[in-house]
Enzyme design. Structure first.
Site, PDB file in Angstrom:
ATOM      1  CD  GLU A   1      29.533  54.701  52.005  1.00 23.92           C
ATOM      2  OE1 GLU A   1      29.971  53.518  52.227  1.00 23.92           O
ATOM      3  OE2 GLU A   1      29.715  55.648  53.018  1.00 23.92           O
TER       4      GLU A   1
ATOM      5  N   GLY B   1      30.075  42.155  28.265  1.00 21.93           N
ATOM      6  CA  GLY B   1      30.758  41.297  29.072  1.00 21.93           C
ATOM      7  C   GLY B   1      31.073  41.902  30.038  1.00 21.93           C
TER       8      GLY B   1
ATOM      9  CB  THR C   1      32.214  43.571  36.654  1.00 19.21           C
ATOM     10  OG1 THR C   1      33.391  43.891  36.550  1.00 19.21           O
ATOM     11  CG2 THR C   1      32.145  42.919  38.004  1.00 19.21           C
TER      12      THR C   1
ATOM     13  CE  LYS D   1      35.634  49.244  50.987  1.00 18.70           C
ATOM     14  NZ  LYS D   1      34.539  49.792  49.945  1.00 18.70           N
TER      15      LYS D   1
ATOM     16  CB  VAL E   1      36.970  52.817  37.690  1.00 16.00           C
ATOM     17  CG1 VAL E   1      37.672  53.235  36.226  1.00 16.00           C
ATOM     18  CG2 VAL E   1      35.601  53.293  37.648  1.00 16.00           C
TER      19      VAL E   1
END
Length: 504
Positions: free
Chosen positions: A340, A14, A16, A79, A48
């Protein structure tokens, strides 16, 4: 399975990656397609990756997700770019801001005129000519059309676990079946070696026609069963560990990610509505684990909400992301440092590429070869961009950073640097992720100097060059001045004036 029967997709894992895959298939696969996701509550996810790049809009919009609902569910914030603090020298910072920097004139992009202005001593840092950076520094932003052009590009910070939960509800509401259980064995067909079924520790057997491996670093299907192979890029990116811990909100509620260089790596800071995500990426050859945890805890904006969680990784990629009837997505496909914010994008990119050639069954060899070549190209070019950040440093006297300046560069990166140094030329090859503007900001921010420029830029009379720079700077300042504060944009987007847990 016959050619006309619906394909049975089985997603292993599962998180993300798994729920993005499930949601996309649920939205776009033909009617009658069977989609099953197998995961275990007993197996944690890395979780994370909380910062994204603007391409996330394409995925969310394709699913039809409402931005307010999404931000509310994931405790998200906006962002506008990524600040790199101390990557060239201690105490110096620059930003890789989304969107344009300056504006071109005639045939020439802005950076060629900036190089000429720099030689004349009249150029300001790139920040002066970047709308997103000026807005980010002012902690302001705007979601709609700007006064002088299209909307400013933005991405999100969000809680990756909550995003997975959000997509799970979306997927299950569209027929995806979730099966709880640990995978005890991967059964394969005797002749082809393709995967036939996942056998769970409770005895259940989940059969399928095509399997998507979202089992994380283990790569239980793509590597454990199919032995796709792995290319280790530690020679270019030697950081192999991280510690991560959230903390209470504190400091500025910035609409940008911060990546701060540390003695043997770097630290991330990602502000969310309810907390700040923090982590320290480091090289174990140059820093002990305990020292890394101590450094992270000593550089938080608020009280830590737990103990630092260790993560071990090897930067690199599978030699084949699609092998037989199995596709690797997310960490099972490989790992890139998150400086990035490419982790979630690489999940999205793999899913999008897969949907463009959605197979009825295992897919043909030519299709798999194309997919793997495209994936390889994308991963290598992202790798090069990350390596540039490390190697173009002036942090002399620090063993890790001294080592990074001395490594042998990938040929593809070396060619890009040489072209820039020669005459400021930046070439975006095919559909590589990072644009000419992105490379320009990092070249300039990391002090990689161009020795020359395109002579066409010299044809613009100096008074007009000065005017170009001054007008650009003035227009950006006027654009930013009336923008709302970051927190107020969040409040208006999620539909409440007093959302709980938001920073003051």
């Amino acid at each position: 399975m016959t050619e006309s029967s619906p394909t049975r997709y089985v997603i292993a894992g599962g998180g993300t990656a798994g729920w993005m895959s499930a949601a996309a298939l649920a939205r776009f696969a033909p009617p009658g397609t069977s989609i099953t996701l197998v995961e275990s509550d007993a197996i944690g996810t890395v979780g994370v990756g909380e910062a994204t790049i603007p391409q996330i809009h394409l995925f969310n919009r394709a699913l039809g997700l409402d931005e307010g609902d999404f931000l509310r569910a994931t405790k998200g914030s906006f962002k506008l770019g990524i600040e790199f603090d101390g990557w060239l020298r201690e105490g110096e910072a620059y930003m890789h801001a989304f969107g344009s920097v300056g504006r071109g004139h005639g045939l020439m992009p802005f950076h060629q005129y900036w190089l000429r202005a720099q030689a004349l001593g009249i150029a300001k840092p790139t920040a002066a000519y970047a709308l997103n950076e000026q807005a980010a520094r002012a902690i302001r932003m705007h979601r709609g059309p700007t006064q002088n052009g299209p909307p400013m590009p933005y991405a999100f910070h969000f809680d990756a676990g909550l995003y997975a939960d959000f997509l799970r509800a979306f997927a299950e509401g569209r027929g995806v079946r979730r099966v709880e259980g640990k995978i005890a064995n991967v059964a394969q067909h005797g002749e082809s070696g393709d995967i036939a079924a996942l056998e769970l520790d409770g005895g259940e057997r989940i059969e399928g026609d095509f399997f998507i491996d979202c089992t994380g670093f283990r790569g239980l299907l793509i590597e454990g069963a199919l032995a796709a192979g792995f290319d280790d890029w530690s020679e270019y990116l030697p950081c192999d560990r991280a510690v991560a811990v959230p903390c209470e909100n504190g400091g500025e509620f910035t609409p940008y990610t911060r990546a701060t260089a540390r003695a043997a790596g770097w630290q991330w800071r990602i502000p969310l509505q309810h907390r700040i995500g923090n982590g320290l990426v480091y090289c174990s050859r140059f820093m002990e684990d305990d020292a890394a945890s101590e450094m992270l805890l000593a550089n938080l904006d608020g009280k830590p909400l737990g103990d630092p969680r260790p993560i071990r990784f090897t930067t690199g990629t599978r030699r084949a992301h699609w092998k037989g009837n199995c596709l690797a997505v997310g960490l099972s496909a490989g790992f890139m440092e998150p400086m990035e914010s490419t982790s979630i994008h690489l999940i999205q990119s793999a899913i999008s590429r897969f949907l463009s050639v959605l197979p009825n069954g295992r897919g043909g060899a030519a299709t798999r070869d194309w997919f793997n070549a495209q994936s390889r190209f994308e991963w290598e070019r992202i790798r090069d961009f990350l390596v540039l950040h490390y190697t173009a440093n002036a942090r002399e006297g620090q063993p890790f950073w001294d080592h990074m300046r001395a490594i042998e560069l990938p040929d593809t990166l070396q060619a890009k640097i040489e072209a820039w140094r020669a005459n400021g030329h930046i070439h975006r090859e095919h559909e590589e992720l990072f644009t000419e503007v992105a490379w320009f900001q990092v070249f300039a921010g990391q002090g990689v100097e161009a020795q020359g420029r395109n002579p066409i830029a010299d044809a613009l009379p100096e008074p007009q060059l000065r005017q170009l720079l001054e007008q650009t700077e003035t227009a950006i300042a006027a654009e930013v001045r009336p923008m709302a504060h970051h927190i107020d944009v969040i409040k208006s987007t999620i539909g409440t004036r007093t959302p709980q847990e938001l920073p003051a």
